[in-house]
Design a protein around this motif. Structure first.
Motif: not given
Lengths: 250, 464
Positions: A93, A97-98, A101-102, A141-142
């Motif tokens: 993720v 993107n994370f 979305t949040a 990524s996260v």
């Protein structure tokens, strides 16, 4: 804004919170201190909406709304932010993107239009600068492969992006060297305003040199046993927790 | 009324079908193809359709699928409609050389671009078997393991047409070659496409096989692709399956590779009824590299079985295998991967992994990684995992205001990501990323469209 009354919580029938009372108002900084196992992390994750714990008694309201009835995502959208002691690595993720979305789910909840890609990227650039987060961290990524310090900085970056009303920072100082600590604390201070509040959970007084609290609470065996001004933190640093333990031994 | 003891075995049906149609089967095919039939049907007769007692088919019983009745097209009823009228593919992002197969037959109106590099042959398997017998004599039925799998033998017995690709020495086909196989019939239908790929020395090609169903009939597709990859060449084959629930798809790929060649196979099963993929890679020279990947995303009662056999026959070769599966509802899947390291295959590097994400208590995976090592100086590993969505990650995402459903999609995608990223053709990777996300959101329910370009044909229906 945040009002916790007589909060009891347990895990597998073991009672960890045994009647917490806490009132947080806009503009305030609260520090919650206490020895290991006193329930500090439990308190913050219960407020954030973790389903691991059962709330058996008491209430928690956020701007008059019953916090305990809401799923975790709604608590966040209402303006509660929880900075994890151990941020989770989510390979696959992407940070962008994370966060997109949040942020957009927050906006949707508040009846606002989602950000376009360019609006979002602009916001992200601004906030990255504010919290001094290395710009290539957001290309990954996260939290994947982040150092301890990078993970904590990333929590503060997320806080900056989501602009919460109340932030609960769970042991944000653990595992940080002095430079990372300063950056994290500076980030928190820059985000501070008279409309938001911060609850800092910590073991050590050191962080409180940078984030100066208005109130210091001592949590012990699932209860807040002492509350005072910032001088209490210094006293604890000097004398440790033993004198409190003696005083409140059941 | 059935008479005791006189019950006809399901195999008999296919053997008599073969005997009755032997003449018709050879109308189009050359002698090379025709001559392989007798031996193959014999193997099929001896072994029968694999039941659960056959170790490699333990978790996939195909007998119920074969018991049903299907029609066939042995005379190649020419597809008279203009394909563009029923199926549109305006490839935008994907610059590809696109050809079509209809029910396993090469579509005669396929138009190849003028810019095809010199000497490259792309076309009908049947036609080329006649015009280029020397290539077929050298390669046809040399790599397919009829004796290992009776269904492969069945294909060899019934083989008529499919695609043929030949890339001569030193030629690089830059654009991916997309082969779209469309199944369209009036009643239950069965097809045996047979494909051959020959990549000569220092040559390169990437092919994508897209499997679609365009009518709501029951289909059984038993396809075999053989590929010969010569010295220093690079070959990729992506098998993208998007078929409706009444489809049984058996796809076998056999690769033989030579020195310093690099091969990648990727089976992406996005929607199907019952799927069985076989991948056999034979590293017949030193310094071969092979990458065998797969991703299966299934829900409802779909079943996907991936079987792979990687043969390290020579020293100093490298193989990497990764299969990932996401199973929802009552979907079932199986994985069996065998790595064979022959006695002289020293300095072998072979890695294999199968990871599965089960979203419900009813979803089921049987996974069986296998290593068989007869050399003593090798580095090999294998592993399999089965897990659920990580609660901690869920909470982390939700605590940032992301809904439970959205968090689920993000995490499923994160799980599949590793397999998607293995795609070496960037344009394909981009497309697949989007598609996989659509599958996770439950938005991909048009099996009659070309998944790679998202075009829908007029008689839209769902995957049932």
């Amino acid at each position: 804004m945040l009002e916790v009354k007589n909060l009891h919580a347990k895990i597998d029938d073991k009672e960890i919170l045994r009647g917490i009372n806490l009132t947080v108002k806009p503009g305030e900084v609260h520090a919650i201190m206490g020895p290991n196992g006193s329930g500090k992390s439990t308190l913050s994750s219960v407020l954030a909406g973790s389903e691991v714990f059962d709330v058996s008694e008491g209430s928690a309201t956020f701007y008059g709304k019953n916090l305990l009835d809401m799923p975790a995502e709604d608590r966040a959208r209402e303006g509660l932010f929880y900075s994890f002691q151990y941020p989770v690595e989510i390979p696959g993720v992407s940070m962008v993107n994370f966060m997109r979305t949040a942020v957009n789910e927050h906006r949707k909840y508040n009846g606002e239009k989602p950000y376009t890609a360019s609006e979002f990227l602009k916001l992200m650039r601004e906030k990255k600068k504010l919290v001094e987060i290395d710009s290539n961290l957001t290309n990954r990524s996260v939290n994947e492969g982040f150092s301890g310090g990078e993970k904590k900085k990333n929590e503060i970056f997320q806080m900056a992006m989501l602009q919460p009303k109340v932030s609960i920072l769970d042991e944000t100082d653990s595992g940080l060297d002095i430079d990372a600590l300063r950056i994290v604390a500076n980030g928190v201070n820059k985000l501070k305003s008279e409309n938001n509040a911060t609850v800092v959970i910590t073991h050590y007084q050191r962080l409180l040199d940078y984030i100066v609290p208005d109130f210091v609470h001592v949590l012990y065996k699932g209860r807040i046993v002492m509350s005072a001004g910032k001088e209490l933190a210094l006293e604890l640093e000097e004398k440790g927790y033993d004198w409190i333990k003696k005083q409140f031994e059941d | 009324m059935s008479i005791a003891g006189a019950e006809i075995k399901v195999e008999e049906k296919y053997i008599s079908l073969f005997k009755e149609n032997q003449g018709r089967l050879n109308i189009m095919a050359s002698d090379v193809v025709a001559n392989a039939r007798e031996g193959a049907i014999k193997i099929f007769e001896d072994k029968g359709i694999p039941n659960r007692k056959v170790e490699s088919y333990k978790y996939t019983n195909l007998n119920p699928q074969f018991e049903k009745d299907y029609t066939c097209d042995f005379e190649h009823e020419v597809f008279n409609q203009n394909l563009t009228e029923v199926f549109n593919c305006n490839v935008e992002d994907l610059e590809a050389i696109t050809i079509y197969l209809i029910n396993g037959w090469y579509y005669r109106k396929n138009q190849l671009p003028d810019s095809l590099p010199e000497g490259v042959l792309i076309g009908s398997f049947a036609e080329f078997s006649k015009s280029h017998p020397e290539l077929f004599e050298t390669h046809y039925n040399k790599y397919a393991k009829n004796e290992e799998d009776s269904l492969v033998a069945m294909n060899t017995a019934f083989a008529q047409d499919g695609f043929f690709i030949y890339v001569p020495k030193g030629v690089v086909v830059e654009k991916p070659i997309q082969i779209v196989n469309i199944m369209k019939a009036e009643e239950s239908f069965m097809a045996f496409s047979r494909n051959l790929v020959v990549i000569e020395e220092n040559a390169q090609a990437k092919i994508m096989v897209c499997e679609h169903t365009l009518s709501e009939n029951r289909f059984l597709v038993n396809a075999v692709t053989e590929a010969f990859v010569d010295k220093n060449s690079v070959f990729d084959i992506y098998n993208i399956q998007n078929q409706h629930n009444l489809t049984t798809s058996i796809s076998s790929v056999f690769v033989k590779q030579k020195e310093h060649s690099s091969v990648l196979t990727h089976n992406l099963t996005l929607h199907t009824g019952v799927t069985r993929n076989n991948i056999y890679v034979h590293m017949d020279d030193e310094h071969c590299e092979s990458r065998i990947y797969g991703l299966y995303v299934s829900d409802k009662t779909q079943h996907v079985d991936n079987f792979s056999f990687v043969d390290h026959a020579m020293p100093n070769c490298y193989s990497e295998e990764l299969f990932k599966g996401v199973l929802d509802d009552s979907a079932t899947a199986a994985f069996a991967g065998k790595i064979m390291v022959r006695p002289n295959a020293q300095k072998t590097n072979a890695f294999q992994k199968n990871d599965n994400l089960l979203l419900t208590d009813n979803a089921k995976i049987n996974t069986k990684p296998m290593l068989e090592i007869y050399a003593d100086d090798v580095k090999c590993s294998h592993g399999a995992t089965v897990g659920q969505l990580d609660e901690k990650s869920m909470f982390y995402l939700r605590s940032r205001g992301i809904s439970k459903e959205e968090a689920r999609v993000l995490l499923m995608y994160a799980f599949a990501y590793e397999a998607v990223e293995k795609i070496r053709v960037e344009a394909v990777r981009e497309q697949i990323r989007g598609l996989v996300e659509q599958v996770f959101r439950g938005e991909l329910n048009k099996c009659n469209s070309c998944v790679l370009c998202g075009q829908v044909s007029d008689n839209e229906f769902t995957c049932m």
